[in-house]
Design a protein around this motif. Structure first.
Motif, PDB file in Angstrom:
ATOM      1  N   ARG A  91      -2.246   1.029  -0.905  1.00  0.00           N
ATOM      2  CA  ARG A  91      -2.880   0.373  -2.050  1.00  0.00           C
ATOM      3  C   ARG A  91      -1.980   0.514  -3.270  1.00  0.00           C
ATOM      4  O   ARG A  91      -1.901   1.589  -3.881  1.00  0.00           O
TER       5      ARG A  91
ATOM      6  N   ALA B 124      -9.129  -0.580  -8.647  1.00  0.00           N
ATOM      7  CA  ALA B 124      -9.972  -0.955  -7.512  1.00  0.00           C
ATOM      8  C   ALA B 124     -11.441  -0.630  -7.746  1.00  0.00           C
ATOM      9  O   ALA B 124     -12.268  -0.865  -6.872  1.00  0.00           O
TER      10      ALA B 124
ATOM     11  N   TYR C  93       0.695   4.391  -6.463  1.00  0.00           N
ATOM     12  CA  TYR C  93       0.088   3.869  -5.246  1.00  0.00           C
ATOM     13  C   TYR C  93      -0.830   4.911  -4.645  1.00  0.00           C
ATOM     14  O   TYR C  93      -0.819   6.091  -5.028  1.00  0.00           O
TER      15      TYR C  93
ATOM     16  N   ILE D  69      -1.199   0.587  -6.946  1.00  0.00           N
ATOM     17  CA  ILE D  69      -1.958   0.738  -8.186  1.00  0.00           C
ATOM     18  C   ILE D  69      -1.202   0.073  -9.332  1.00  0.00           C
ATOM     19  O   ILE D  69      -1.803  -0.466 -10.248  1.00  0.00           O
TER      20      ILE D  69
ATOM     21  N   ALA E  39      -8.722  -4.045  -1.602  1.00  0.00           N
ATOM     22  CA  ALA E  39      -8.431  -2.744  -0.993  1.00  0.00           C
ATOM     23  C   ALA E  39      -9.720  -2.042  -0.578  1.00  0.00           C
ATOM     24  O   ALA E  39      -9.769  -1.371   0.463  1.00  0.00           O
TER      25      ALA E  39
ATOM     26  N   TYR F 289      -4.737  -4.546  -2.790  1.00  0.00           N
ATOM     27  CA  TYR F 289      -4.985  -3.909  -4.083  1.00  0.00           C
ATOM     28  C   TYR F 289      -6.322  -4.383  -4.641  1.00  0.00           C
ATOM     29  O   TYR F 289      -6.921  -5.356  -4.170  1.00  0.00           O
TER      30      TYR F 289
ATOM     31  N   LEU G 148       1.283  -3.083  -9.751  1.00  0.00           N
ATOM     32  CA  LEU G 148       1.852  -4.248  -9.071  1.00  0.00           C
ATOM     33  C   LEU G 148       3.282  -4.480  -9.550  1.00  0.00           C
ATOM     34  O   LEU G 148       4.128  -4.974  -8.812  1.00  0.00           O
TER      35      LEU G 148
END
Length: 356
Positions: free
Chosen positions: A281, A142, A240, A283, A260, A256, A285
């Motif tokens: 969020r 992010a 996450y 981190i 995010a 994400y 996927l």
């Protein structure tokens, strides 16, 4: 403590890979990640390492296959259409169990689309990324700093599990400049690469790198082995962040990457108006962080809102893991359009009440 330096995201990717002991880079230019290749072209030869601009994306990923087969740390980078061209090679790499890192700085699609930021490659990255039954870990930073950190983590995860790993950002992360700190990292105990194709070296037989199994029972055995490995990755590598989720919230956002960060601003603005929001969020996927949703599901009064730069992709995984226990809503922009915090907040208000 290491000093912070101001770097463009794509150039920071290159520096992070070099510091993670990447020995070979193979790529082909495509906006908005061409600066990764340009940075590696300047730096790698001076360090006695390999940089090759291949004649195509297909050539680049197959060069990665060859280099990874010798056991050296190697990487390629591209953007959406380029990753599609690499998909066949990525499947070969996963089948042959070769560690490498693949960077995707996502642009708007489908087709050639645009050069603007997007998150429309989620399905491609998390549902395999090519033909056959395989998965690969997918990291979603992010910030430029997190992108640097996760690239170094991705090389380690690739070596531990003998798998390709993808770090997936978007055009905004690739092009923005932010302060970055290259931290001293604890050296992990990584497995010796006894499988690498480097000559006999005292062995009775050569190591052979292969993804072709003509006998169906042998291919099924290999698939079962891969699925056992993927189960191990799911159990150990999901990551996450929970933001503002400590107690019951009117709505919990799921987002994400760049989106995010936008959602964090929405949460702060909503709080001033008496609307309590939280954020999950992811981190990684893939594996998708199921645990995060088990933690927050009972705290989401009106449900969850997936906010994405696409037409609705991650929202499907959110619905799967919440199992109908709470409503799951979606807000997205596509084609390179970035969600506006005001529009996201208005969507929130439509769900919880108080819309303008």
């Amino acid at each position: 403590m290491a000093k912070k330096v101001l770097m463009k995201g794509s150039e920071a990717i290159g520096e992070a890979a070099i510091r993670a002991n990447c020995k070979a880079f193979f790529g082909y230019p495509i906006t908005p990640q061409t600066e990764v290749a340009a940075y590696m072209a300047r730096k790698m030869p001076k360090m006695g390492r390999i940089f090759i601009q291949a004649e195509s994306e297909v050539a680049a990923i197959n060069m990665v296959y060859g280099a990874a087969g010798t056991g050296v740390r190697c990487m390629t980078s591209s953007s959406s259409p380029g990753i599609s061209l690499k998909a066949e090679g990525i499947s070969y790499i996963a089948a042959a169990e070769l560690p490498c890192v693949i960077i995707n700085i996502v642009r708007g699609g489908p087709g050639l689309g645009s050069i603007q930021p997007a998150q429309s490659d989620y399905f491609q990255a998390t549902k395999g990324g090519g033909h056959g039954d395989f998965n690969m870990p997918v990291f979603a930073p992010a910030s430029v700093q997190e992108m640097v950190d996760l690239i170094q983590d991705a090389f380690d995860v690739a070596d531990i599990y003998r798998t390709p790993c993808m770090v997936m950002g978007d055009g905004m992360l690739g092009q923005m400049m932010e302060p970055v700190q290259f931290k001293e990292r604890e050296q992990k105990q990584l497995p010796e690469k006894t499988w690498a194709a480097t000559g006999l070296k005292g062995r009775k037989e050569h190591n052979v790198i292969n993804s072709l199994y003509l006998e169906p029972d042998q291919l099924e055995k290999h698939n079962i082995h891969l699925q056992e490995k993927y189960a191990d990755i799911k159990a150990k590598e999901a990551r996450y962040e929970l933001f503002n989720c400590e107690a019951e919230r009117d709505l919990i956002l799921v987002a994400y990457g760049t989106t995010a960060r936008i959602c964090e601003n929405v949460i702060k603005t909503a709080g001033k108006e008496g609307i309590k929001l939280g954020l999950v969020r992811p981190i990684t996927l893939w594996p998708f962080p199921v645990e995060a949703f088990e933690i927050i599901i009972d705290r989401a009064k009106h449900g969850l809102l997936s906010v994405e730069m696409n037409c609705g992709q991650m929202v499907e995984d959110v619905r799967l893991v919440t199992k109908g226990r709470k409503p799951v809503y979606f807000y997205g922009r596509s084609g390179g359009m970035v969600p506006d915090p005001t529009d996201v907040l208005n969507k929130v208000k439509l769900i919880v009440g108080g819309a303008k």
